[in-house]
Design a protein around this motif. Structure first.
Motif, PDB file in Angstrom:
ATOM      1  N   CYS A 205       0.987  -1.083  -0.271  1.00  0.00           N
ATOM      2  CA  CYS A 205       0.009  -0.002   0.010  1.00  0.00           C
ATOM      3  C   CYS A 205       0.816   1.399   0.248  1.00  0.00           C
ATOM      4  N   GLU A 206       0.502   2.231  -0.401  1.00  0.00           N
ATOM      5  CA  GLU A 206       0.644   3.689  -0.669  1.00  0.00           C
ATOM      6  C   GLU A 206       1.161   3.816   0.463  1.00  0.00           C
ATOM      7  N   THR A 207       2.360   4.708   1.106  1.00  0.00           N
ATOM      8  CA  THR A 207       2.399   5.048   2.249  1.00  0.00           C
ATOM      9  C   THR A 207       1.904   6.912   2.733  1.00  0.00           C
ATOM     10  N   THR A 208       2.032   7.225   1.172  1.00  0.00           N
ATOM     11  CA  THR A 208       1.841   9.564   0.931  1.00  0.00           C
ATOM     12  C   THR A 208       0.585   9.124   0.774  1.00  0.00           C
ATOM     13  N   GLN A 209      -0.165  10.406   1.383  1.00  0.00           N
ATOM     14  CA  GLN A 209      -1.246  10.676   1.062  1.00  0.00           C
ATOM     15  C   GLN A 209      -1.192  11.742   0.279  1.00  0.00           C
ATOM     16  N   HIS A 210      -2.150  12.111  -1.355  1.00  0.00           N
ATOM     17  CA  HIS A 210      -1.169  12.733  -2.390  1.00  0.00           C
ATOM     18  C   HIS A 210      -2.592  13.810  -2.517  1.00  0.00           C
ATOM     19  N   PRO A 211      -2.414  15.313  -2.488  1.00  0.00           N
ATOM     20  CA  PRO A 211      -2.767  16.337  -2.016  1.00  0.00           C
ATOM     21  C   PRO A 211      -3.558  16.131  -3.546  1.00  0.00           C
ATOM     22  N   ILE A 212      -5.157  16.609  -3.878  1.00  0.00           N
ATOM     23  CA  ILE A 212      -5.990  16.312  -4.651  1.00  0.00           C
ATOM     24  C   ILE A 212      -6.283  17.938  -4.779  1.00  0.00           C
ATOM     25  N   ASP A 213      -7.207  18.662  -3.698  1.00  0.00           N
ATOM     26  CA  ASP A 213      -7.260  19.829  -3.683  1.00  0.00           C
ATOM     27  C   ASP A 213      -6.165  21.172  -3.710  1.00  0.00           C
ATOM     28  N   PHE A 214      -5.527  21.334  -4.945  1.00  0.00           N
ATOM     29  CA  PHE A 214      -4.562  22.758  -4.726  1.00  0.00           C
ATOM     30  C   PHE A 214      -4.325  23.470  -5.741  1.00  0.00           C
ATOM     31  N   PRO A 215      -4.613  24.899  -5.926  1.00  0.00           N
ATOM     32  CA  PRO A 215      -5.045  25.222  -7.315  1.00  0.00           C
ATOM     33  C   PRO A 215      -3.713  25.237  -7.991  1.00  0.00           C
ATOM     34  N   ASP A 216      -4.142  25.890  -9.520  1.00  0.00           N
ATOM     35  CA  ASP A 216      -2.711  25.691 -10.667  1.00  0.00           C
ATOM     36  C   ASP A 216      -1.317  26.546 -10.443  1.00  0.00           C
ATOM     37  N   TRP A 217      -1.305  27.342  -9.045  1.00  0.00           N
ATOM     38  CA  TRP A 217       0.211  28.244  -8.663  1.00  0.00           C
ATOM     39  C   TRP A 217       1.178  27.105  -8.218  1.00  0.00           C
ATOM     40  N   CYS A 218       0.288  26.267  -7.788  1.00  0.00           N
ATOM     41  CA  CYS A 218       0.997  25.190  -6.781  1.00  0.00           C
ATOM     42  C   CYS A 218       1.217  23.951  -7.901  1.00  0.00           C
ATOM     43  N   GLU A 219       2.203  23.525  -7.066  1.00  0.00           N
ATOM     44  CA  GLU A 219       2.501  21.749  -7.211  1.00  0.00           C
ATOM     45  C   GLU A 219       2.936  21.263  -6.268  1.00  0.00           C
ATOM     46  N   ALA A 220       2.771  19.755  -6.164  1.00  0.00           N
ATOM     47  CA  ALA A 220       2.988  18.439  -5.451  1.00  0.00           C
ATOM     48  C   ALA A 220       4.635  18.457  -5.461  1.00  0.00           C
ATOM     49  N   HIS A 221       5.364  18.318  -4.569  1.00  0.00           N
ATOM     50  CA  HIS A 221       6.525  18.207  -4.408  1.00  0.00           C
ATOM     51  C   HIS A 221       6.964  17.294  -3.833  1.00  0.00           C
ATOM     52  N   TYR A 222       7.257  15.448  -3.945  1.00  0.00           N
ATOM     53  CA  TYR A 222       7.346  14.456  -3.428  1.00  0.00           C
ATOM     54  C   TYR A 222       8.629  14.395  -3.348  1.00  0.00           C
ATOM     55  N   ASP A 223       9.161  14.054  -2.073  1.00  0.00           N
ATOM     56  CA  ASP A 223      10.491  13.719  -1.747  1.00  0.00           C
ATOM     57  C   ASP A 223      10.439  12.729  -1.034  1.00  0.00           C
ATOM     58  N   SER A 224      11.592  11.628  -1.749  1.00  0.00           N
ATOM     59  CA  SER A 224      11.371  10.835  -1.717  1.00  0.00           C
ATOM     60  C   SER A 224      12.457   9.467  -0.659  1.00  0.00           C
ATOM     61  N   GLN A 225      13.321  10.601   0.104  1.00  0.00           N
ATOM     62  CA  GLN A 225      13.712  10.487   1.395  1.00  0.00           C
ATOM     63  C   GLN A 225      12.914  10.343   2.344  1.00  0.00           C
ATOM     64  N   THR A 226      11.863  11.270   2.736  1.00  0.00           N
ATOM     65  CA  THR A 226      11.320  11.178   3.813  1.00  0.00           C
ATOM     66  C   THR A 226       9.907  10.390   3.495  1.00  0.00           C
ATOM     67  N   CYS A 227       9.398  10.446   2.576  1.00  0.00           N
ATOM     68  CA  CYS A 227       7.690   9.389   1.519  1.00  0.00           C
ATOM     69  C   CYS A 227       7.442  10.576   2.030  1.00  0.00           C
ATOM     70  N   GLN A 228       7.811  11.714   2.050  1.00  0.00           N
ATOM     71  CA  GLN A 228       5.902  12.833   2.483  1.00  0.00           C
ATOM     72  C   GLN A 228       5.612  13.552   0.969  1.00  0.00           C
ATOM     73  N   ILE A 229       4.797  13.987   1.080  1.00  0.00           N
ATOM     74  CA  ILE A 229       4.191  14.575  -0.480  1.00  0.00           C
ATOM     75  C   ILE A 229       3.994  16.873   0.278  1.00  0.00           C
ATOM     76  N   SER A 230       4.784  17.516  -0.167  1.00  0.00           N
ATOM     77  CA  SER A 230       4.347  18.787   0.088  1.00  0.00           C
ATOM     78  C   SER A 230       3.961  19.800  -0.804  1.00  0.00           C
ATOM     79  N   VAL A 231       2.598  20.594  -0.615  1.00  0.00           N
ATOM     80  CA  VAL A 231       2.514  21.576  -1.933  1.00  0.00           C
ATOM     81  C   VAL A 231       2.499  22.657  -1.260  1.00  0.00           C
ATOM     82  N   VAL A 232       3.857  23.358  -2.701  1.00  0.00           N
ATOM     83  CA  VAL A 232       4.647  24.291  -2.723  1.00  0.00           C
ATOM     84  C   VAL A 232       4.103  25.065  -4.290  1.00  0.00           C
ATOM     85  N   GLN A 233       4.809  26.344  -4.096  1.00  0.00           N
ATOM     86  CA  GLN A 233       4.523  27.210  -5.137  1.00  0.00           C
ATOM     87  C   GLN A 233       5.400  26.870  -5.876  1.00  0.00           C
ATOM     88  N   LYS A 234       5.101  27.067  -7.460  1.00  0.00           N
ATOM     89  CA  LYS A 234       5.416  27.107  -8.738  1.00  0.00           C
ATOM     90  C   LYS A 234       6.918  27.912  -8.544  1.00  0.00           C
TER      91      LYS A 234
END
Length: 126
Positions: free
Chosen positions: A73-102
Motif C-alpha cells: 500500500c502507498e504510505t503517502t497521502q496525495h494532495p488532490i485539491d490545490f490551486p494551479d499556481w502550486c504543485e505537489a513536491h515529492y520527497d523520496s527520502q522522507t516519503c512525504q508530499i508537500s504542496v509548494v508554490q511553482k
C-alpha cells in the motif's frame, strides 16, 4: 483464549484477513494498494515470513501474505485539491508530499493576497 479461536474459525487465514481488512479500511486516505499474487516475500536480500512488513524504496508498505503473495500500500497521502499556481513536491527520502508554490518551491502553498483561491481553485480577479 475463546476469542482467538472464534476469530480463527470465522476467517481461514487468521492474521491475513485482519491485515487485509486493516489495509482496505484506511479512513479518508487516497492510498492505493496493490496485490502481487505468488510474489516472493523477499526484499533487498532479506526474507520475510507471513504477516511481516517492510517499507520499499518507492515508499510502499509491503506485507508478506505467504503463500498467496505480497500486498503493498502507498504510505503517502496525495494532495488532490490545490490551486494551479502550486504543485505537489515529492520527497523520496522522507516519503512525504508537500504542496509548494511553482514560482518559488521553497515556499509552501498558502492563501495569499496575490493569489485569492477561487471556487474552482483558480485565482479570482481582485
Amino acid at each position: 483464549s475463546m476469542a482467538m479461536q472464534a476469530q480463527k474459525m470465522r476467517c481461514p487465514w487468521g492474521r491475513l484477513c485482519l491485515l487485509l481488512s486493516l489495509l482496505l479500511q484506511l479512513p479518508g486516505s487516497q492510498a492505493k494498494c496493490y496485490f502481487q499474487a505468488k510474489a516472493p516475500c523477499e526484499y533487498e536480500g532479506k526474507q520475510f515470513s507471513l504477516g511481516e512488513s517492510w517499507l520499499s524504496t518507492n515508499c510502499l508498505l509491503c506485507t508478506c501474505l505467504h503463500p498467496i503473495g505480497v500486498g503493498c500500500c502507498e504510505t503517502t497521502q496525495h494532495p488532490i485539491d490545490f490551486p494551479d499556481w502550486c504543485e505537489a513536491h515529492y520527497d523520496s527520502q522522507t516519503c512525504q508530499i508537500s504542496v509548494v508554490q511553482k514560482a518559488n518551491p521553497s515556499l509552501p502553498c498558502v492563501k495569499s493576497v496575490e493569489h485569492e483561491w477561487g471556487s474552482a481553485g483558480t485565482p479570482e480577479p481582485l
